[in-house]
Design a protein around this motif. Structure first.
Motif, PDB file in Angstrom:
ATOM      1  N   TYR A 194     -16.732  21.335  10.662  1.00 54.94           N
ATOM      2  CA  TYR A 194     -15.357  21.834  10.641  1.00 54.94           C
ATOM      3  C   TYR A 194     -14.257  20.773  11.389  1.00 54.94           C
ATOM      4  O   TYR A 194     -14.906  19.651  11.904  1.00 54.94           O
ATOM      5  CB  TYR A 194     -15.158  23.025  11.774  1.00 54.94           C
ATOM      6  CG  TYR A 194     -15.432  22.784  13.105  1.00 54.94           C
ATOM      7  CD1 TYR A 194     -14.204  22.277  13.937  1.00 54.94           C
ATOM      8  CD2 TYR A 194     -16.552  22.912  13.769  1.00 54.94           C
ATOM      9  CE1 TYR A 194     -14.518  21.884  15.281  1.00 54.94           C
ATOM     10  CE2 TYR A 194     -16.780  22.398  15.011  1.00 54.94           C
ATOM     11  CZ  TYR A 194     -15.770  22.155  15.904  1.00 54.94           C
ATOM     12  OH  TYR A 194     -15.797  21.811  17.147  1.00 54.94           O
TER      13      TYR A 194
ATOM     14  N   ASN B  64     -29.475  30.639  14.552  1.00 51.12           N
ATOM     15  CA  ASN B  64     -28.695  31.716  15.327  1.00 51.12           C
ATOM     16  C   ASN B  64     -28.025  30.752  16.486  1.00 51.12           C
ATOM     17  O   ASN B  64     -27.048  31.166  16.957  1.00 51.12           O
ATOM     18  CB  ASN B  64     -29.692  32.609  16.087  1.00 51.12           C
ATOM     19  CG  ASN B  64     -30.054  33.607  14.705  1.00 51.12           C
ATOM     20  OD1 ASN B  64     -29.524  33.937  14.098  1.00 51.12           O
ATOM     21  ND2 ASN B  64     -31.453  34.101  15.132  1.00 51.12           N
TER      22      ASN B  64
ATOM     23  N   ARG C  91     -24.930  29.349  14.788  1.00 56.04           N
ATOM     24  CA  ARG C  91     -24.022  30.059  14.419  1.00 56.04           C
ATOM     25  C   ARG C  91     -23.315  30.780  15.914  1.00 56.04           C
ATOM     26  O   ARG C  91     -22.105  31.028  15.807  1.00 56.04           O
ATOM     27  CB  ARG C  91     -24.479  31.300  13.607  1.00 56.04           C
ATOM     28  CG  ARG C  91     -24.752  30.941  12.259  1.00 56.04           C
ATOM     29  CD  ARG C  91     -24.639  31.902  11.268  1.00 56.04           C
ATOM     30  NE  ARG C  91     -24.535  31.565  10.150  1.00 56.04           N
ATOM     31  CZ  ARG C  91     -25.141  32.078   8.990  1.00 56.04           C
ATOM     32  NH1 ARG C  91     -25.537  33.413   8.963  1.00 56.04           N
ATOM     33  NH2 ARG C  91     -25.088  31.711   7.645  1.00 56.04           N
ATOM     34  N   ASN C  92     -24.166  31.013  16.755  1.00 56.60           N
ATOM     35  CA  ASN C  92     -23.581  31.642  18.157  1.00 56.60           C
ATOM     36  C   ASN C  92     -22.514  30.389  18.834  1.00 56.60           C
ATOM     37  O   ASN C  92     -21.544  30.813  19.245  1.00 56.60           O
ATOM     38  CB  ASN C  92     -24.659  31.770  19.005  1.00 56.60           C
ATOM     39  CG  ASN C  92     -25.294  33.054  18.744  1.00 56.60           C
ATOM     40  OD1 ASN C  92     -24.806  33.811  18.028  1.00 56.60           O
ATOM     41  ND2 ASN C  92     -26.541  33.143  19.130  1.00 56.60           N
TER      42      ASN C  92
ATOM     43  N   PHE D 230     -20.867  28.141  17.175  1.00 59.31           N
ATOM     44  CA  PHE D 230     -19.578  28.122  16.457  1.00 59.31           C
ATOM     45  C   PHE D 230     -18.719  29.042  16.639  1.00 59.31           C
ATOM     46  O   PHE D 230     -17.574  28.967  16.688  1.00 59.31           O
ATOM     47  CB  PHE D 230     -19.755  27.993  14.827  1.00 59.31           C
ATOM     48  CG  PHE D 230     -18.535  27.710  14.136  1.00 59.31           C
ATOM     49  CD1 PHE D 230     -18.198  26.262  14.146  1.00 59.31           C
ATOM     50  CD2 PHE D 230     -18.160  28.530  13.284  1.00 59.31           C
ATOM     51  CE1 PHE D 230     -17.021  25.970  13.388  1.00 59.31           C
ATOM     52  CE2 PHE D 230     -17.012  28.494  12.619  1.00 59.31           C
ATOM     53  CZ  PHE D 230     -16.346  27.042  12.520  1.00 59.31           C
ATOM     54  N   ASN D 231     -19.209  30.392  16.796  1.00 63.22           N
ATOM     55  CA  ASN D 231     -18.530  31.521  17.394  1.00 63.22           C
ATOM     56  C   ASN D 231     -17.823  31.110  18.695  1.00 63.22           C
ATOM     57  O   ASN D 231     -16.669  31.404  18.875  1.00 63.22           O
ATOM     58  CB  ASN D 231     -19.223  32.759  17.663  1.00 63.22           C
ATOM     59  CG  ASN D 231     -19.685  33.228  15.988  1.00 63.22           C
ATOM     60  OD1 ASN D 231     -18.956  32.960  15.027  1.00 63.22           O
ATOM     61  ND2 ASN D 231     -20.788  33.918  16.075  1.00 63.22           N
ATOM     62  N   LYS D 232     -18.427  30.371  19.507  1.00 64.39           N
ATOM     63  CA  LYS D 232     -17.763  30.052  20.931  1.00 64.39           C
ATOM     64  C   LYS D 232     -16.801  29.027  20.636  1.00 64.39           C
ATOM     65  O   LYS D 232     -15.590  28.881  21.197  1.00 64.39           O
ATOM     66  CB  LYS D 232     -18.906  29.465  21.851  1.00 64.39           C
ATOM     67  CG  LYS D 232     -19.763  30.368  22.461  1.00 64.39           C
ATOM     68  CD  LYS D 232     -20.736  29.930  23.352  1.00 64.39           C
ATOM     69  CE  LYS D 232     -21.703  31.066  23.743  1.00 64.39           C
ATOM     70  NZ  LYS D 232     -22.907  30.362  24.534  1.00 64.39           N
TER      71      LYS D 232
ATOM     72  N   LYS E 239     -14.729  28.622  18.008  1.00 59.42           N
ATOM     73  CA  LYS E 239     -13.663  29.152  17.247  1.00 59.42           C
ATOM     74  C   LYS E 239     -12.664  29.692  18.474  1.00 59.42           C
ATOM     75  O   LYS E 239     -11.555  29.929  17.961  1.00 59.42           O
ATOM     76  CB  LYS E 239     -14.246  30.024  16.589  1.00 59.42           C
ATOM     77  CG  LYS E 239     -14.869  29.628  14.973  1.00 59.42           C
ATOM     78  CD  LYS E 239     -14.900  30.593  13.835  1.00 59.42           C
ATOM     79  CE  LYS E 239     -15.900  31.930  14.409  1.00 59.42           C
ATOM     80  NZ  LYS E 239     -16.240  32.726  13.282  1.00 59.42           N
ATOM     81  N   VAL E 240     -13.138  30.141  19.615  1.00 60.18           N
ATOM     82  CA  VAL E 240     -12.174  30.730  20.310  1.00 60.18           C
ATOM     83  C   VAL E 240     -11.924  29.690  21.590  1.00 60.18           C
ATOM     84  O   VAL E 240     -11.266  30.029  22.474  1.00 60.18           O
ATOM     85  CB  VAL E 240     -12.505  32.388  21.032  1.00 60.18           C
ATOM     86  CG1 VAL E 240     -12.942  32.821  19.858  1.00 60.18           C
ATOM     87  CG2 VAL E 240     -14.193  31.824  21.803  1.00 60.18           C
ATOM     88  N   ASP E 241     -12.504  28.512  21.590  1.00 62.75           N
ATOM     89  CA  ASP E 241     -12.253  27.560  22.534  1.00 62.75           C
ATOM     90  C   ASP E 241     -10.638  27.132  22.789  1.00 62.75           C
ATOM     91  O   ASP E 241     -10.133  26.622  21.675  1.00 62.75           O
ATOM     92  CB  ASP E 241     -13.158  26.176  22.420  1.00 62.75           C
ATOM     93  CG  ASP E 241     -13.157  25.457  23.521  1.00 62.75           C
ATOM     94  OD1 ASP E 241     -12.042  25.168  24.261  1.00 62.75           O
ATOM     95  OD2 ASP E 241     -14.137  25.142  24.045  1.00 62.75           O
TER      96      ASP E 241
ATOM     97  N   LYS F 238     -13.352  25.444   8.542  1.00 60.99           N
ATOM     98  CA  LYS F 238     -14.569  25.218   8.290  1.00 60.99           C
ATOM     99  C   LYS F 238     -14.841  24.434   6.994  1.00 60.99           C
ATOM    100  O   LYS F 238     -14.283  24.887   6.060  1.00 60.99           O
ATOM    101  CB  LYS F 238     -15.445  26.525   8.231  1.00 60.99           C
ATOM    102  CG  LYS F 238     -16.956  26.310   8.274  1.00 60.99           C
ATOM    103  CD  LYS F 238     -17.645  27.455   7.988  1.00 60.99           C
ATOM    104  CE  LYS F 238     -17.275  28.680   9.003  1.00 60.99           C
ATOM    105  NZ  LYS F 238     -18.146  29.871   8.402  1.00 60.99           N
TER     106      LYS F 238
ATOM    107  N   ASP G 298     -21.129  25.590   5.839  1.00 58.11           N
ATOM    108  CA  ASP G 298     -21.740  26.239   6.844  1.00 58.11           C
ATOM    109  C   ASP G 298     -23.049  26.679   5.731  1.00 58.11           C
ATOM    110  O   ASP G 298     -22.943  27.639   5.070  1.00 58.11           O
ATOM    111  CB  ASP G 298     -21.097  27.727   6.949  1.00 58.11           C
ATOM    112  CG  ASP G 298     -21.793  28.542   7.830  1.00 58.11           C
ATOM    113  OD1 ASP G 298     -23.245  28.293   8.113  1.00 58.11           O
ATOM    114  OD2 ASP G 298     -21.261  29.644   8.564  1.00 58.11           O
TER     115      ASP G 298
END
Length: 136
Positions: A7, A56, A59-60, A62-64, A66-68, A76, A79
Motif C-alpha cells: 500500500y 492471517n 491480514r491482521n 494490515f487491519n491495524k 488501516k486505523v493507525d 492498497k 493483496d
C-alpha cells in the motif's frame, strides 16, 4: 499459506522526524517477532510498504495499519497469496528505506523478485517504487 500486501499512504503532517524514526524502529522489531518480512519506504510525507508473511498475520497487521493515526489516505496496491517471499534472504527480515537510501539494494532485490515471480504487476510496482524514491 503466505500472503503479501502492499500500500501507499500519506503521513500525518503532525509527525516529526523523531516520530517517524520511532515508528521505523517499532515496525522493524514487531515484524521480526512475527516473522513478517517486507520493506517500508518514507519520502516527502508518504509511505510505501510491502508486507509478506503468514496469511492471517499479514491480514491482521494490515487491519491495524488501516486505523493507525500516523497516516491516512491508504491505497492498497495488491493483496495476494504468494509461494515465495521476496525478502526472506535478508538477515534483517524487515527493511526500512528512507530518504537517505541506505537499503536501496533491498529495494532492487525486491523489484527483481517481482519481475520474475509477478510479471503482471512488475511494471506498476517498479514505476511506483522508483518514482516514490525519486530514483528515475
Amino acid at each position: 499459506m503466505w500472503q503479501t500486501i502492499s500500500y501507499v499512504s500519506t503521513a500525518n503532517p503532525t509527525l516529526k522526524d523523531s516520530d517517524i524514526q520511532d515508528l521505523f524502529e517499532d515496525i522493524k522489531s514487531n515484524n521480526e517477532k512475527n516473522n513478517i518480512t517486507g520493506i517500508l519506504m518514507y519520502s516527502n510525507g508518504n509511505f510505501f510498504q510491502v508486507l509478506e508473511g503468514e496469511k492471517n498475520k499479514v491480514r491482521n497487521l494490515f487491519n491495524k495499519i488501516k486505523v493507525d493515526y500516523r497516516h491516512y489516505d491508504i491505497i492498497k496496491i495488491f493483496d495476494r497469496e504468494i509461494r515465495h517471499k521476496a525478502f526472506s534472504d535478508y538477515n534483517s527480515s524487515f527493511t526500512i528505506v528512507s530518504d537517505n537510501y541506505n537499503h536501496i539494494d533491498d529495494l532492487e532485490h525486491f523489484l527483481e523478485e517481482k519481475k520474475l515471480r509477478n510479471p503482471d504487476n512488475f511494471e506498476n510496482i517498479f514505476y511506483l517504487a522508483y518514482k516514490f524514491m525519486k530514483l528515475t
